[in-house]
Design a protein around this motif. Structure first.
Motif, short mmCIF file in Angstrom:
data_model
loop_
_atom_site.label_atom_id
_atom_site.label_comp_id
_atom_site.label_asym_id
_atom_site.label_seq_id
_atom_site.Cartn_x
_atom_site.Cartn_y
_atom_site.Cartn_z
N GLN A 90 -2.08 -5.26 10.78
CA GLN A 90 -1.57 -3.93 10.74
C GLN A 90 -2.19 -3.31 9.79
OE1 GLN A 90 2.46 -4.62 10.36
NE2 GLN A 90 2.91 -5.37 12.41
N GLU A 91 -2.45 -1.99 10.04
CA GLU A 91 -2.78 -1.30 9.23
C GLU A 91 -1.99 -0.95 8.11
OE1 GLU A 91 -5.66 1.99 10.07
OE2 GLU A 91 -6.40 1.10 11.86
N GLY A 92 -2.38 -0.63 6.78
CA GLY A 92 -1.37 -0.03 5.92
C GLY A 92 -1.00 1.27 6.03
N PRO A 93 0.01 1.98 5.07
CA PRO A 93 0.32 3.02 5.39
C PRO A 93 -0.58 4.14 5.17
CG PRO A 93 1.22 2.19 3.33
CD PRO A 93 0.66 1.26 3.85
N GLU A 94 -0.33 5.49 5.42
CA GLU A 94 -1.48 6.31 5.16
C GLU A 94 -1.57 6.74 3.64
OE1 GLU A 94 -1.56 10.03 7.62
OE2 GLU A 94 -0.60 8.82 9.23
N VAL A 95 -2.57 6.90 3.24
CA VAL A 95 -2.72 7.28 1.68
C VAL A 95 -3.34 8.67 1.66
CG1 VAL A 95 -2.85 5.05 1.12
CG2 VAL A 95 -5.04 6.17 1.34
N ALA A 96 -2.92 9.29 0.52
CA ALA A 96 -3.60 10.42 -0.22
C ALA A 96 -4.25 10.29 -1.38
CB ALA A 96 -2.42 11.60 -0.34
N ASP A 97 -5.06 11.04 -1.78
CA ASP A 97 -5.89 11.03 -3.05
C ASP A 97 -5.11 11.70 -4.20
OD1 ASP A 97 -7.98 9.64 -2.05
OD2 ASP A 97 -9.09 11.49 -1.68
N GLY A 98 -4.88 11.04 -5.05
CA GLY A 98 -4.21 11.64 -6.29
C GLY A 98 -5.35 12.54 -7.16
N THR A 99 -4.88 13.61 -8.02
CA THR A 99 -5.91 14.22 -8.96
C THR A 99 -6.10 13.67 -10.15
OG1 THR A 99 -3.93 15.52 -9.89
CG2 THR A 99 -4.98 16.59 -7.86
N CYS A 136 -7.85 7.73 -7.53
CA CYS A 136 -6.22 7.20 -7.49
C CYS A 136 -5.58 7.67 -6.31
CB CYS A 136 -5.57 7.66 -8.58
SG CYS A 136 -4.00 6.96 -8.92
N ARG A 137 -5.45 6.69 -5.66
CA ARG A 137 -4.52 6.77 -4.08
C ARG A 137 -3.09 6.46 -4.21
NH1 ARG A 137 -10.05 4.78 -0.77
NH2 ARG A 137 -11.45 6.21 -1.65
#
Length: 192
Positions: A90-99, A136-137
């Motif tokens: 299973q693919e993990g959760p969607e991630v976003a890039d942090g600043t 960082c994600r």
């Protein structure tokens, strides 16, 4: 490259292990039947290992086991059939890039902690360690949750890093800095 028949190896190993036991049993006056076989390892004829050739181009599953075509229909596709065990990832959760990221360091000798707020690409210091945040994600549904950051850690004036990997906030021991004096771990990503 030739492949060895595992039944042959098992039978030889069983004989090597059990034959001395049978000899000891006879020396102690215990009667051993003449048709004594240490283990029922051999079932059916054993193929000559010289006739078996390992095919380097044979397909393998994710565990390294060879995928053998259906002997009744060699042209059948090499896909799992009904009743076969199928492992799905299973693919993990969607991630976003942090600043940036909040990083905490511990001086093991003094017991003092130091918190750093680094932006992506920025370098900070804890003692004589220089910590550079690569990225960082975080999960999009939980920005303060399970962050993971790519850190490059060097000792001051050293070119080669002592740590160059991803650290996970919820499992710092999964990929940890191995240093005699300092511990470093990721707390969370920043989004501003």
């Amino acid at each position: 490259m030739r492949r060895t028949d595992f039944r042959t190896i098992a039978a030889c190993a069983a004989l090597l292990v059990m034959a001395p036991i049978a000899a000891l049993a006879q020396d102690d006056g215990v009667e051993v039947p003449p048709d004594f076989q240490p283990l029922d390892v051999i079932e059916g004829p054993i193929d000559d290992p010289e006739d078996q050739v390992f095919d380097n181009d044979a397909p393998f599953d994710e565990f390294g086991n060879p995928i053998v075509p259906n002997p009744e229909d060699p042209n059948a596709p090499l896909r799992p059939g009904e009743g076969d065990t199928v492992t799905t990832v299973q693919e993990g959760p969607e991630v976003a890039d942090g600043t940036g990221a909040n990083i905490r360091g511990l001086d093991k000798l003094s017991g003092k902690t130091v918190d750093l707020a680094l932006k992506t690409g920025e370098t900070g210091e804890i003692g004589w360690l220089q910590i550079t945040l690569g990225d960082c994600r975080y999960p999009t549904d939980n920005p303060v949750g399970d962050a993971f950051a790519h850190l490059v850690i060097r000792e001051r004036d050293a070119e080669a890093p002592i740590f160059d990997a991803w650290m996970v906030a919820s499992s710092p021991a999964l990929s940890a800095l191995d240093h005699a004096r300092f511990d470093v771990w990721v707390m969370r990503c920043t989004t501003e």
